[in-house]
Design a protein around this motif. Structure first.
Motif, PDB file in Angstrom:
ATOM      1  N   ALA A 105       0.816  -1.214   0.000  1.00  0.00           N
ATOM      2  CA  ALA A 105       0.000   0.000   0.000  1.00  0.00           C
ATOM      3  C   ALA A 105       0.848   1.262   0.000  1.00  0.00           C
ATOM      4  CB  ALA A 105      -0.945  -0.004   1.211  1.00  0.00           C
ATOM      5  N   LEU A 111      -3.001   2.194  -4.971  1.00  0.00           N
ATOM      6  CA  LEU A 111      -3.887   1.326  -4.203  1.00  0.00           C
ATOM      7  C   LEU A 111      -4.717   0.406  -5.083  1.00  0.00           C
ATOM      8  CD1 LEU A 111      -5.096   3.696  -1.349  1.00  0.00           C
ATOM      9  CD2 LEU A 111      -3.681   1.645  -1.120  1.00  0.00           C
ATOM     10  N   GLN A 159      -4.189  -3.403  -3.778  1.00  0.00           N
ATOM     11  CA  GLN A 159      -5.315  -4.097  -3.196  1.00  0.00           C
ATOM     12  C   GLN A 159      -5.879  -5.188  -4.107  1.00  0.00           C
ATOM     13  OE1 GLN A 159      -4.472  -3.046  -0.106  1.00  0.00           O
ATOM     14  NE2 GLN A 159      -6.603  -3.602   0.216  1.00  0.00           N
ATOM     15  N   ALA A 163      -6.392  -0.152   4.494  1.00  0.00           N
ATOM     16  CA  ALA A 163      -5.360   0.034   3.468  1.00  0.00           C
ATOM     17  C   ALA A 163      -5.143   1.512   3.162  1.00  0.00           C
ATOM     18  CB  ALA A 163      -5.745  -0.709   2.195  1.00  0.00           C
ATOM     19  N   ARG A 206      -1.747   3.848   3.877  1.00  0.00           N
ATOM     20  CA  ARG A 206      -1.155   4.660   2.815  1.00  0.00           C
ATOM     21  C   ARG A 206      -0.884   6.104   3.264  1.00  0.00           C
ATOM     22  NH1 ARG A 206      -1.726   4.783  -2.724  1.00  0.00           N
ATOM     23  NH2 ARG A 206      -0.833   6.694  -3.588  1.00  0.00           N
ATOM     24  N   PRO A 212     -10.500   1.256  -1.659  1.00  0.00           N
ATOM     25  CA  PRO A 212      -9.187   1.906  -1.780  1.00  0.00           C
ATOM     26  C   PRO A 212      -8.884   2.377  -3.193  1.00  0.00           C
ATOM     27  CG  PRO A 212      -9.006  -0.132  -0.553  1.00  0.00           C
ATOM     28  CD  PRO A 212     -10.375  -0.120  -1.151  1.00  0.00           C
TER      29      PRO A 212
END
Length: 301
Positions: A77, A82, A86, A184, A188, A245
């Motif tokens: 991440a 993302l 992800q 997530a 980040r 995300p």
């Protein structure tokens, strides 16, 4: 750094996939059909059932895999857009389905295999189209908004699993996915990571989001696995874990595809989400555990 992020995301996918199956086994071992104290009047897991689940050795090993998966996912991440990080991590759906077939007796049909293949192809498209930079643009208001929304989702998740019982298993899986997605995003944007400053880190609402959503998502997912079909719960979880995300990264954090390959990123992302939905739909009735000679997975706890 891009390669390191890809490797970290892949390792996270394997760890999470193994974790899901091991925790499902542990949760269902604790949900003995002969134990009337294992369920509430609504069909949800009782406190005794939940405590027994957290004592099960198989479940504990699965929990260790969660920790390893979180580490790999956090690195990815921070290093990747993302929508790419992800989606790779969401490949744990494939690992879950394959291991579930071997360890839980969940038979995979040709259509399920085709749906999983579509997810893999879509991941390759995303990997080919994603920018190698993970730009981050945000302010503290974003951190507070993320914490507030995540708290609301966490409360709803706990209410769903405690009050709806088996009927809320799929919804609980989706809510846990949304929380994992928020986690997530929080990883980040977390301040105090580079350079490391623990005071700054602990003062950041993003750190509170990580702690809250990590714990509640883990609990809600565990109960959902205890109550519902493993592949279906995991599939809807993946949609939230990837979709939220990805959208937030593009709209608020500056994530983007390689110039001229935006169309490939859109196709890959749409294919991954559609494939996850397809796996959920195809496996909802086939992996609920009602195989002859194996009644335990069928139990709500």
């Amino acid at each position: 750094m891009f390669t390191i992020g890809i490797i970290a995301a892949t390792l996270a996918a394997v760890a999470y996939g193994l974790s899901t199956v091991l925790r499902a086994m542990g949760a269902r071992n604790a949900a003995a059909p002969s134990d009337a104290a294992a369920t509430t009047t609504e069909g949800g897991p009782s406190l005794k059932s939940t405590v027994d689940t957290f004592r099960d050795p198989t479940f504990l090993i699965g929990t260790l895999m969660v920790v390893l998966g979180f580490g790999g996912g956090a690195i990815a991440a921070r290093l990747l857009p993302l929508f790419l990080a992800q989606t790779i991590v969401a490949g744990n759906l494939i690992v879950t389905a394959l291991l579930g077939s071997a360890l839980l007796g969940n038979k995979l049909s040709g259509r399920e295999i085709a749906a999983m293949a579509a997810v893999i192809v879509s991941l390759c498209m995303l990997g080919a189209s994603a920018s190698h930079e993970a730009a981050t643009k945000h302010d503290m208001a974003f951190h507070w908004a993320l914490f507030g929304i995540s708290t609301a989702v966490a409360v709803i998740g706990v209410v769903v699993v405690r009050s709806l019982g088996r009927r809320g298993a799929i919804f609980a899986g989706a809510l846990s996915g949304a929380m994992y997605g928020a986690l997530a995003v929080a990883v980040r944007v977390l301040d105090g990571v580079h350079p490391v400053d623990f005071v700054t880190m602990l003062e950041d609402p993003a750190a509170w989001t990580i702690a809250l959503t990590g714990a509640i998502a883990f609990y809600v997912q565990t109960v959902a696995l205890q109550l519902g079909p493993v592949n279906a719960v995991t599939a809807v979880l993946v949609v939230g874990e990837v979709g939220i995300p990805a959208i937030v990264g593009v709209l608020f954090l500056g994530d983007h595809a390689i110039d001229g390959l935006g169309w490939l990123a859109y196709v890959g992302f749409a294919g991954a989400i559609a494939g996850a939905f397809a796996v959920a739909w195809l496996t909802e009735g086939s992996d609920s555990g009602d195989k002859s000679g194996d009644p335990a997975p069928e139990t709500a706890g």
